[in-house]
Design a protein around this motif. Structure first.
Motif, PDB file in Angstrom:
ATOM      1  N   GLN A 349      -0.801   1.754  -1.924  1.00  0.00           N
ATOM      2  CA  GLN A 349       0.139   0.971  -2.718  1.00  0.00           C
ATOM      3  C   GLN A 349       1.305   1.864  -3.133  1.00  0.00           C
ATOM      4  O   GLN A 349       1.113   2.918  -3.736  1.00  0.00           O
ATOM      5  CB  GLN A 349      -0.538   0.388  -3.954  1.00  0.00           C
ATOM      6  CG  GLN A 349      -1.544  -0.712  -3.611  1.00  0.00           C
ATOM      7  CD  GLN A 349      -2.114  -1.372  -4.864  1.00  0.00           C
ATOM      8  OE1 GLN A 349      -2.137  -0.770  -5.937  1.00  0.00           O
ATOM      9  NE2 GLN A 349      -2.569  -2.600  -4.723  1.00  0.00           N
ATOM     10  N   LEU A 350       2.490   1.436  -2.786  1.00  0.00           N
ATOM     11  CA  LEU A 350       3.680   2.220  -3.087  1.00  0.00           C
ATOM     12  C   LEU A 350       4.583   1.470  -4.058  1.00  0.00           C
ATOM     13  O   LEU A 350       4.843   0.266  -3.899  1.00  0.00           O
ATOM     14  CB  LEU A 350       4.460   2.506  -1.798  1.00  0.00           C
ATOM     15  CG  LEU A 350       3.784   3.434  -0.778  1.00  0.00           C
ATOM     16  CD1 LEU A 350       4.538   3.389   0.541  1.00  0.00           C
ATOM     17  CD2 LEU A 350       3.721   4.845  -1.311  1.00  0.00           C
ATOM     18  N   SER A 351       5.068   2.201  -5.037  1.00  0.00           N
ATOM     19  CA  SER A 351       6.028   1.615  -5.971  1.00  0.00           C
ATOM     20  C   SER A 351       7.413   1.627  -5.335  1.00  0.00           C
ATOM     21  O   SER A 351       7.653   2.289  -4.318  1.00  0.00           O
ATOM     22  CB  SER A 351       6.044   2.423  -7.270  1.00  0.00           C
ATOM     23  OG  SER A 351       6.522   3.742  -7.003  1.00  0.00           O
ATOM     24  N   ALA A 352       8.301   0.903  -5.926  1.00  0.00           N
ATOM     25  CA  ALA A 352       9.677   0.857  -5.417  1.00  0.00           C
ATOM     26  C   ALA A 352      10.299   2.253  -5.451  1.00  0.00           C
ATOM     27  O   ALA A 352      11.044   2.649  -4.543  1.00  0.00           O
ATOM     28  CB  ALA A 352      10.515  -0.129  -6.241  1.00  0.00           C
ATOM     29  N   LYS A 353       9.952   3.002  -6.478  1.00  0.00           N
ATOM     30  CA  LYS A 353      10.474   4.358  -6.608  1.00  0.00           C
ATOM     31  C   LYS A 353       9.953   5.252  -5.482  1.00  0.00           C
ATOM     32  O   LYS A 353      10.694   6.069  -4.927  1.00  0.00           O
ATOM     33  CB  LYS A 353      10.066   4.912  -7.976  1.00  0.00           C
ATOM     34  CG  LYS A 353      10.667   6.271  -8.280  1.00  0.00           C
ATOM     35  CD  LYS A 353      10.281   6.717  -9.683  1.00  0.00           C
ATOM     36  CE  LYS A 353      10.903   8.077  -9.994  1.00  0.00           C
ATOM     37  NZ  LYS A 353      10.533   8.554 -11.349  1.00  0.00           N
ATOM     38  N   GLN A 354       8.690   5.076  -5.161  1.00  0.00           N
ATOM     39  CA  GLN A 354       8.097   5.882  -4.092  1.00  0.00           C
ATOM     40  C   GLN A 354       8.678   5.515  -2.728  1.00  0.00           C
ATOM     41  O   GLN A 354       8.911   6.378  -1.870  1.00  0.00           O
ATOM     42  CB  GLN A 354       6.575   5.715  -4.091  1.00  0.00           C
ATOM     43  CG  GLN A 354       5.885   6.411  -5.242  1.00  0.00           C
ATOM     44  CD  GLN A 354       4.405   6.085  -5.314  1.00  0.00           C
ATOM     45  OE1 GLN A 354       3.991   4.939  -5.057  1.00  0.00           O
ATOM     46  NE2 GLN A 354       3.601   7.074  -5.686  1.00  0.00           N
ATOM     47  N   LYS A 355       8.904   4.212  -2.534  1.00  0.00           N
ATOM     48  CA  LYS A 355       9.513   3.776  -1.277  1.00  0.00           C
ATOM     49  C   LYS A 355      10.918   4.363  -1.117  1.00  0.00           C
ATOM     50  O   LYS A 355      11.322   4.761  -0.032  1.00  0.00           O
ATOM     51  CB  LYS A 355       9.575   2.259  -1.213  1.00  0.00           C
ATOM     52  CG  LYS A 355       8.227   1.593  -1.028  1.00  0.00           C
ATOM     53  CD  LYS A 355       8.344   0.087  -1.022  1.00  0.00           C
ATOM     54  CE  LYS A 355       6.974  -0.577  -0.857  1.00  0.00           C
ATOM     55  NZ  LYS A 355       7.086  -2.060  -0.881  1.00  0.00           N
TER      56      LYS A 355
END
Length: 412
Positions: A349-355
């Motif tokens: 699961q990736l957050s928008a920040k991580q993406k």
């Protein structure tokens, strides 16, 4: 009748014995005549090659090989040829230099054989040594030309011939014929001769010849660095991994700036995934020469493989700032950013920040890998897949299609 028969039998026996005697005595007579003719020619300084050849022919018969007169006559014939050749060279007359050196080596071979007969005890068990002193004194004067002959053949790149000269030079020190000369104690050229013998063995790719005089050659401090190189290569040819690596390690410790040992140690440990060892080597080398691009490239590569990406990028950026044509510096830095993106993208699961961070890493990797491709267009196997992945994630359609076609052509 019986008496007559006995007389006839006795006559036949006598004739048979006489024939046997003649068969035995004739070769001896011919042999003496041949030796006498040869010695006469030697005294007159003529037909010297024929004199040598005739003695050589006599020695083909194994029954003659313990005949000291034959060996000594052949020795004297070669000595005379040597003296004639030496005089011509001194007077700068036309003469075959190779023939002169070959005469030198033949002299030593014949003298050692003659000495092995000279040392045999007589019927009473006594050893007289009639020729040892004389032959040793003659050959002591000529011995430097064994060394010179070896160098001559090295210059001609005839390494097998050169090796035989140095081998004879070294071996003479262990021959009883030269025990008074004590060459192992008095001859300072012995280690250097051994080095050249090792060099010839190395050039021939003959491990046995290379290693034969190693112990003595390592005493030649002037060539110690090259000796370690020859030994390392020889151990590699023999698949002696332990000695190969230990010799490379010794070479690196003693000569860290010599360009042979460090790259091969890095390659050895890198192929085995021992990147901590590579990093230690690189740091050790940098402590000797902090300006070396080779040492710092090795460090950058080790840091990349150890997952220390930011440290890798820092090293590579500094290298690129100093020299913008170092292709591997671009590759290591680009792949560091690439792996940072890949590692982060593995999360479920990736957050928008991580993406956004993943995209940012790919964007940072792109210019490095693009420069690497420009510098190394033939290295598609290295830049192909990373650029394919980057173009895919950055939605670079045209660039992605181009790379896709390249990879298809290359079977990827």
């Amino acid at each position: 009748m019986r008496i007559g028969k006995r007389i006839t039998c006795c006559r036949k026996g006598a004739v048979f014995l006489m024939l046997l005697f003649m068969v035995w005595i004739y070769p001896l007579s011919a042999q003496k005549k041949e030796i006498s003719t040869a010695r006469d020619n030697i005294k007159k300084n003529k037909n010297l090659e024929q004199a040598e050849k005739s003695m050589l022919n006599l020695l083909k018969d194994s029954a003659n090989r313990r005949n000291e007169k034959i060996w000594v006559t052949m020795f004297d014939a070669i000595v005379k040829q040597y003296e004639q050749g030496n005089e011509k060279l001194y007077l700068k007359q036309k003469y075959d230099t190779a023939q002169f050196f070959n005469l030198t080596k033949r002299l030593f071979t014949v003298a050692v054989s003659a000495d092995s007969i000279d040392v045999l005890p007589d019927k009473k068990g006594n050893v007289s040594l009639d020729y040892r002193k004389k032959h040793a004194e003659i050959l002591h004067r000529y011995r430097p030309n064994l060394y010179n002959g070896g160098l001559y053949y090295i210059r001609k790149q005839k390494f097998s011939e050169a090796y035989s000269f140095f081998d004879t030079y070294i071996d003479s020190a262990n021959q009883p014929l030269f025990e008074r000369q004590r060459y192992n104690e008095t001859d300072g050229k012995m280690p250097e001769a051994a080095y050249w013998a090792v060099y010839c063995g190395y050039k021939m790719k003959d491990p046995k010849a290379t290693l034969h005089h190693t112990y003595l050659a390592l005493k030649d401090t002037a060539h110690y660095c090259m000796m370690l190189q020859y030994l390392a290569e020889t151990y590699r040819l023999e698949n002696d991994t332990a000695r190969y690596v230990s010799t490379l390690a010794e070479g690196f410790r003693k000569y860290p700036l010599f360009d042979f040992f460090f790259p091969r140690l890095v390659q050895y440990y890198g192929e085995r995934g021992e990147w901590e060892r590579v990093l230690q080597l690189a740091d050790s080398a940098i402590s000797v020469n902090a300006e070396s691009a080779i040492f710092r490239l090795a460090k950058g590569n080790a840091l990349l493989n150890l997952g220390k990406y930011e440290d890798c990028i820092a090293v590579c950026d500094q290298l690129i700032a100093e020299n913008d044509s170092l292709s591997d510096a671009y590759y290591n830095a680009g792949m560091a950013y690439f792996y940072m993106a890949v590692d982060l993208d593995k999360k479920i699961q990736l957050s928008a920040k991580q993406k956004k961070k993943i995209k940012d890493y790919y964007q940072k990797a792109l210019p490095y890998l693009t420069c690497f491709r420009a510098l190394e267009p033939g290295q598609a196997v290295r830049w192909g897949m990373p650029l394919y992945t980057i173009y895919l994630h950055l939605n670079m359609g045209d660039e992605f299609d181009e790379i896709d076609n390249i990879l298809r052509r290359n079977g990827k």
